[in-house]
Design a protein around this motif. Sequence first.
Motif, PDB file in Angstrom:
ATOM      1  N   GLU A   1      28.103  67.325  25.592  1.00 61.07           N
ATOM      2  CA  GLU A   1      27.510  67.285  23.918  1.00 61.07           C
ATOM      3  C   GLU A   1      27.835  66.383  22.942  1.00 61.07           C
ATOM      4  O   GLU A   1      27.646  66.490  21.624  1.00 61.07           O
ATOM      5  CB  GLU A   1      28.027  68.824  23.484  1.00 61.07           C
ATOM      6  N   GLY A   2      28.460  65.359  23.948  1.00 61.07           N
ATOM      7  CA  GLY A   2      29.329  64.326  22.991  1.00 61.07           C
ATOM      8  C   GLY A   2      30.322  64.157  22.083  1.00 61.07           C
ATOM      9  O   GLY A   2      30.722  62.843  21.069  1.00 61.07           O
TER      10      GLY A   2
ATOM     11  N   ARG B   1      29.057  62.415  15.399  1.00 65.76           N
ATOM     12  CA  ARG B   1      27.771  62.310  15.415  1.00 65.76           C
ATOM     13  C   ARG B   1      26.692  62.744  14.630  1.00 65.76           C
ATOM     14  O   ARG B   1      27.658  63.295  14.193  1.00 65.76           O
ATOM     15  CB  ARG B   1      26.430  62.056  16.887  1.00 65.76           C
TER      16      ARG B   1
ATOM     17  N   SER C   1      23.884  65.032  12.918  1.00 65.83           N
ATOM     18  CA  SER C   1      23.008  65.586  13.303  1.00 65.83           C
ATOM     19  C   SER C   1      21.909  65.697  12.223  1.00 65.83           C
ATOM     20  O   SER C   1      22.431  65.788  11.495  1.00 65.83           O
ATOM     21  CB  SER C   1      23.445  66.629  14.085  1.00 65.83           C
TER      22      SER C   1
ATOM     23  N   ALA D   1      12.764  56.517  21.943  1.00 61.69           N
ATOM     24  CA  ALA D   1      13.852  55.957  23.239  1.00 61.69           C
ATOM     25  C   ALA D   1      13.599  54.546  23.104  1.00 61.69           C
ATOM     26  O   ALA D   1      12.814  54.006  23.245  1.00 61.69           O
ATOM     27  CB  ALA D   1      13.969  56.307  23.095  1.00 61.69           C
TER      28      ALA D   1
ATOM     29  N   PHE E   1      17.551  55.421  18.378  1.00 58.06           N
ATOM     30  CA  PHE E   1      15.402  56.010  17.871  1.00 58.06           C
ATOM     31  C   PHE E   1      15.449  55.198  16.954  1.00 58.06           C
ATOM     32  O   PHE E   1      15.667  54.629  15.579  1.00 58.06           O
ATOM     33  CB  PHE E   1      16.506  56.948  17.643  1.00 58.06           C
TER      34      PHE E   1
ATOM     35  N   GLY F   1      21.710  55.006  18.573  1.00 59.00           N
ATOM     36  CA  GLY F   1      21.622  56.112  19.164  1.00 59.00           C
ATOM     37  C   GLY F   1      23.402  56.726  19.517  1.00 59.00           C
ATOM     38  O   GLY F   1      23.445  58.158  19.924  1.00 59.00           O
ATOM     39  N   ASP F   2      24.304  55.643  19.189  1.00 52.90           N
ATOM     40  CA  ASP F   2      25.908  56.077  19.524  1.00 52.90           C
ATOM     41  C   ASP F   2      26.090  56.791  18.055  1.00 52.90           C
ATOM     42  O   ASP F   2      27.614  57.586  18.597  1.00 52.90           O
ATOM     43  CB  ASP F   2      26.891  55.292  19.715  1.00 52.90           C
TER      44      ASP F   2
ATOM     45  N   TYR G   1      24.218  59.065  16.130  1.00 52.08           N
ATOM     46  CA  TYR G   1      22.755  59.848  15.491  1.00 52.08           C
ATOM     47  C   TYR G   1      21.890  60.470  16.558  1.00 52.08           C
ATOM     48  O   TYR G   1      22.222  59.292  17.421  1.00 52.08           O
ATOM     49  CB  TYR G   1      21.812  58.975  14.854  1.00 52.08           C
ATOM     50  N   SER G   2      21.975  61.966  16.368  1.00 46.13           N
ATOM     51  CA  SER G   2      21.270  62.365  17.083  1.00 46.13           C
ATOM     52  C   SER G   2      19.846  63.338  16.254  1.00 46.13           C
ATOM     53  O   SER G   2      19.994  63.420  14.994  1.00 46.13           O
ATOM     54  CB  SER G   2      21.659  63.441  17.880  1.00 46.13           C
ATOM     55  N   TYR G   3      19.504  64.347  17.212  1.00 46.13           N
ATOM     56  CA  TYR G   3      18.686  65.076  16.736  1.00 46.13           C
ATOM     57  C   TYR G   3      18.727  66.642  17.251  1.00 46.13           C
ATOM     58  O   TYR G   3      18.710  66.547  18.209  1.00 46.13           O
ATOM     59  CB  TYR G   3      17.098  65.118  16.667  1.00 46.13           C
ATOM     60  N   GLN G   4      18.921  67.624  16.303  1.00 41.56           N
ATOM     61  CA  GLN G   4      18.807  68.933  15.934  1.00 41.56           C
ATOM     62  C   GLN G   4      17.815  69.719  16.124  1.00 41.56           C
ATOM     63  O   GLN G   4      17.183  69.505  15.133  1.00 41.56           O
ATOM     64  CB  GLN G   4      19.904  69.098  15.897  1.00 41.56           C
TER      65      GLN G   4
END
Length: 238
Positions: free
Chosen positions: A58-59, A75, A77, A183, A203, A226-227, A229-232
């Motif tokens: 889950e980071g 991160r 999200s 990616a 990204f 990428g370290d 930021y993430s997409y939900q």
Amino acid sequence: MTSPEGGTKRDLVRRHVEDMIGAGLSPHERLPTERELAETLEVNRQTVRGALDELEREGVVYRLQGAGTFVSEARISKSFELTSFSEDMRARNMRPGSQSIDLQVGAAGQTVGYALGLSPREDVVRVRRVRTADDIPICLEESTFAAASVPGLEGGIEGDSLYDDIRQRFGLVAVRADQEIHAVVLDEEQAAALQTPPFSPAFLVRRTTYDARSRPIEYAESVYRGDRYSYQLSITRP
């Protein structure tokens, strides 16, 4: 087997680690060893390892072989809603900003011209920025508009939010967007701008934004670390 507080023993370990992080452990600070956690919580090491495996996926934490388990950087999200970078950051109680802004007028070219319904020779305004959250570089952003639709924008952005500015000055209201996410890895120039090592994961987001009449008003390409930021996504079965 369940813990006295409810849930499984693995849940107990998860809560304990999350509470430790919430109590003030800093990013990259080392957690207690598996043995120490097992002794403190009176569970076996396999249970601890399973909980840490989940947190790593889950980071929340990361592991270095021979060194231990460490707290990950938080991160940001991003949900699949059409919001600006500034809106995203404010929603997370973070301060949006820009480290550098470069505005240029030039020919649209084939890709941008196609996206905006322009001739490749028509003028566009390109807005290039390094976007930050609490002064940490997160994103390289390039937004492009037909020059005729944003007269004077090349002179500068008013405020932090580009979407707010184009709405107030030019009546351009973003309603929906078509978006692609790829990616990629950062080249040396991008990595330097984002203050992260070259060839780090990232990204690449390509977006065409439309108004209420489905007229294209913006073409944008953004590169996110990428370290950080993430997409939900929220998905349902048909």
